[in-house]
Design an enzyme around this catalytic site. Structure first.
Site: not given
Length: 314
Positions: A94-95, A13, A119, A204
């Site tokens: 991450s993503l 992101q 998510r 996170h």
């Protein structure tokens, strides 16, 4: 180039923008075909959204996540279609780890698109809007930042180091008061910058555990196979072949720090000399170069950058 020297990486992101991949979409039909697949899975025209929508809408995490995953998979498919060599390793921030798993053949694309939308919803609802914050910290070492977060958390709430992006660049996150307190302490300790980020939740952190629990339930219905190309995981900076363990890592990743420095160091130790970033922006390319100056870093988000990336491995 020897295939063992190449890794493809996938952004998280923050890389989304209205108009992204427009030139690629006009030049290569497979880009829009991939977006059409995602649109069918989610029930709205995703290509129209990223070309003609509002940035605020694109920044909603439940929208951002499927949009970026689709962009990354579209670029990966284009890379393969244009004769790009198979990489030795894949990794995502991450993503982007979900994007990597799709491209590795471990996760079906339509399943992944629906999964990351959920998510995003889970992550946004884990902490009410306005109660969480994130901030980027420049110019202090990791140990100092972790210690200062622990100090700031005493009496102020949760604040943790959550993204180890490159040497001297760490993101912290947590409850607003604790993040504000940590920013004060970090600046007093000599941080070059400690600035709030325009995000809607403290990603996170341990505050995301409820989102992790919901993701674990969602993953029970998802078929996940062993990756055909090894994927380096954020939680520990290593590869994993067991689908059950990968599911556990995806759950833990929501409430654990992204160890991007560790991921890149693992790739370099494995012999990687070139990384190619698949998707909008150059965030990971910049981080990778700061982590290891010897890396050759390319990104693909336009016809020109695609040509340069293909040329780099010919």
């Amino acid at each position: 180039m020897n295939t063992q020297q190449l890794a493809l990486v996938f952004p998280g992101q923050g890389s989304q923008k209205v108009g992204m991949l427009a030139e690629l979409g006009e030049s290569f039909s497979s880009i829009k075909t991939t977006f059409a697949e995602a649109s069918d899975a989610l029930g709205y025209d995703m290509w129209d959204l990223i070309q003609n929508g509002e940035q605020d809408q694109l920044n909603l995490t439940e929208t951002t996540q499927p949009v970026l995953l689709t962009a990354s998979v579209a670029v990966w498919r284009l890379w393969c279609e244009q004769g790009g060599i198979k990489p030795a390793l894949l990794a995502g921030h991450s993503l982007g780890e979900f994007s990597a798993l799709v491209c590795a053949g471990a996760l079906e694309f339509a399943d992944a698109v629906r999964l990351v939308r959920a998510r995003g919803q889970f992550m946004q609802t884990a902490v009410p809007v306005g109660e969480g914050a994130m901030a980027a910290v420049l110019g202090l070492d990791d140990t100092q930042i972790v210690q200062i977060c622990a100090e700031a958390a005493q009496g102020a709430g949760v604040v943790e180091a959550v993204n180890f992006n490159s040497p001297g660049q760490v993101v912290i996150a947590g409850q607003v008061a604790a993040v504000d307190r940590a920013i004060e302490l970090l600046k007093a300790a000599g941080a070059k910058r400690a600035m709030p980020l325009p995000v809607s939740a403290p990603f996170h952190t341990s505050l995301m555990r409820p989102a992790g629990e919901k993701l674990a339930v969602a993953l029970t219905d998802i078929s996940l196979k062993a990756p055909l190309i090894p994927v380096v995981h954020n939680v520990h900076g290593k590869t994993e072949s067991d689908p059950a363990v990968i599911k556990t890592l995806l759950v833990e990743q929501i409430y654990s720090a992204v160890k991007w420095v560790g991921c890149v160091e693992t790739m370099v130790a494995a012999g990687i000399e070139t990384t190619i970033e698949c998707g909008p922006g150059k965030v990971l390319s910049g981080l990778n170069k700061r982590i290891n100056k010897s890396l050759n870093c390319f990104n693909i988000e336009s016809p020109d950058s695609l040509a340069a990336a293909l040329e780099s491995v010919s």
